[in-house]
Each structure stands twice: as C-alpha cells, then as structure tokens.
Design an enzyme around this catalytic site. Structure first.
Site, short mmCIF file in Angstrom:
data_model
loop_
_atom_site.label_atom_id
_atom_site.label_comp_id
_atom_site.label_asym_id
_atom_site.label_seq_id
_atom_site.Cartn_x
_atom_site.Cartn_y
_atom_site.Cartn_z
N GLU A 1 0.83 -1.20 0.00
CA GLU A 1 0.00 0.00 0.00
C GLU A 1 0.87 1.26 0.00
O GLU A 1 0.52 2.27 -0.61
CB GLU A 1 -0.94 -0.02 1.20
CG GLU A 1 -1.97 -1.15 1.13
CD GLU A 1 -3.08 -1.01 2.14
OE1 GLU A 1 -4.13 -0.43 1.79
OE2 GLU A 1 -2.90 -1.49 3.28
N GLU B 1 -3.87 -10.06 2.87
CA GLU B 1 -4.79 -9.79 3.98
C GLU B 1 -5.94 -10.80 4.06
O GLU B 1 -6.34 -11.21 5.17
CB GLU B 1 -5.35 -8.37 3.86
CG GLU B 1 -4.43 -7.27 4.37
CD GLU B 1 -3.38 -6.85 3.36
OE1 GLU B 1 -2.67 -5.87 3.63
OE2 GLU B 1 -3.26 -7.50 2.29
#
Length: 286
Positions: free
Chosen positions: A133, A153
């Site tokens: 990210e 995730e």
C-alpha cells in the site's frame, strides 16, 4: 553516501526504528530500520514517519524523498504483535472510523496526498500488506530483481483498507488487482512491472538505492515549483473524474498559484533564452 555538508536541515527527533539522511542536495532518504522484524510497522515507527514527512513537506530546501528499507525486506506490513498491544476498539464500526480519520494511511504514507513533493520507493526486498500500500502511493518505484509483492490480507482475515485496493485497481485494472487482492498471491518484481504496472524499473539488488537516488537527482534538475505543481495535478486526477474539474482545481491550487508567481519560472525562461542551465531556488512556503 551521506552528504557531509553542514547546510543539511536538521530533522525532528525520532526513534531508531527509522533512519533519515540527506545523500544528495535537496534529497531526503527515509529508511525503515527494523531489519530483524522485516521492517514491520509499529505505532512508534508510524509516528516517526509521520513526524519526518510532515517536516519534510514544510522544509523548502528538500524537494524529493526516497523511501527504502534496511535489510532484505522493504516492509512486511503491520507488526501484528505491536498492533494488538496498541489500544483499539473492539467495535468494528469504531475501527472503521479510525481508518477514515487516519488521512495519511498505513505508515503515514499509503494515503498521504497533502504533499506535492515526489516520493520514490526503493524496494530493496519484499513488500507485503501495508508495504505494498505504501509502494503504490509513491510516484516512482524502483525494485530489486529479488523483490516480491503481496496483499495477503484475505488469508489472515483482514482487508487492505488503507488505500491499496482502489489505487491498485486504478493502476492495474480490476482483474489484475483481483489476483493480488482476492487470491492473496505473491507477485515477482518483473511481473509487477510488466503486467501490473506499479513498478517503474527492476534492477539488481545492489543498484536499487543508487537508481532511486539518481532519479531523485534528475528530478532536482527541474524547477521545484514546476515539479510540485505537476504532482498536484496528478493527485487531483485521482480525485476528480472530469478533465475540466481537474484543470480548474489545479489552476486554483496553492502550488499552481505559487508556480506562476515564482522566481523559478522567470529563471527557467531566462536560462532558455541565454542557452544555459537554470539555477533553481527553494520554493516559497505554501
């Protein structure tokens, strides 16, 4: 590598979890410094990065930041042990509000859009979860041939909610982003560059930092007012869908107004007519 010049600005105090140096004129090098923990992000580390980048944004003599990691991994995402120890609500809605309020995102980088100064990621090794990210919110990305990228995730029962999902989808497209987000699969650096498009250049590991710094220096040969106004336009492109809305917002932005009234625009035009290299000055504070 660090420039010994006494003219370097003095950064704010920070812990040993982050290193900061000034290897070239107008360039700050920010290094995650938890190599034994694969540079996993702790609350302390995040606060250090926030403090340093907020200061960097306001320091006129610094024009570009290079972000890298110490050791064999760029950033392995969140330090789950430290994260679980930190105070957080058990109410999912409250946690969602925390995410919304955290305008700079993971590591104080993944959603940082207030700054118009270029950020270059020098990905020395793997980038996972929040590390990816961070990478996709940088303006330029140089990666090691050995680097891999993953958003795992879903394998851990959590979600990449700090800006990675929409940004990756815009860069790579829905289907390719789904490979990383829904399958949680690892992507090698060459594939991240050729198929997914969020890596600009893949080089041998020994050349990652030097390549990123060379790009930073190349940016500093350009007018800092022009560069920062240009980055603001790029950021506004992510915010608005209509071209006219982007043009109007950019024309009214602080960076654009400063650019048109700056000494650097005069210097650039003067140097062109005199057939010489321009000598840029630090931009005025916004």
């Amino acid at each position: 590598m660090e420039n010994p010049s006494s003219t370097n600005p003095k950064p704010p105090s920070h812990s040993e979890e982050v290193k900061v140096s000034f290897p070239r004129d107008h360039v700050m090098l920010l290094m995650f410094n938890r190599p034994r923990a694969l540079n996993a992000m702790t609350p302390t580390m995040r606060q250090d990065v926030c403090t340093l980048l907020d200061w960097f944004d306001k320091e006129p003599s610094l024009w570009v930041v290079v972000i890298t990691g110490q050791g064999r991994v760029f950033c392995a995402g969140a330090d789950l042990i430290a994260w679980n120890k930190s105070q957080r609500s058990e109410d999912g809605k409250d946690e969602g509000e925390r995410t919304i309020a955290d305008v700079n995102g993971f590591g104080s980088i993944s959603r940082r859009s207030s700054s118009s100064k270029p950020m270059i990621a020098a990905v020395n090794g793997g980038a996972y979860g929040g590390g990816v990210e961070i990478v996709v919110n940088c303006d330029l990305v140089v990666a090691s041939e050995e680097a891999t990228f993953a958003l795992p995730e879903v394998k851990r029962g959590v979600v990449a909610i700090q800006g990675g999902m929409p940004r990756l989808a815009r860069i790579a497209g829905h289907q390719l982003a789904s490979e990383m987000l829904l399958l949680g699969r690892n992507i090698p650096a060459a594939e991240a560059a050729a198929r997914f498009g969020f890596v600009n250049k893949v080089v041998p590991k020994t050349e990652v930092l030097s390549t990123a710094l060379a790009w930073a220096v190349e940016i500093t040969t350009n007018s800092p007012d022009s560069v920062q106004s240009t980055k603001r336009a790029l950021l506004l492109t992510n915010k608005h869908a209509d071209v006219e809305d982007i043009v109007k917002a950019h024309a009214r932005s602080k960076e654009s107004v400063r650019h048109f009234t700056s000494e650097n625009i005069k210097e650039g035009l003067r140097a062109f007519s005199e057939k010489r290299k321009p000598v840029w000055s630090n931009p005025a504070k916004l």
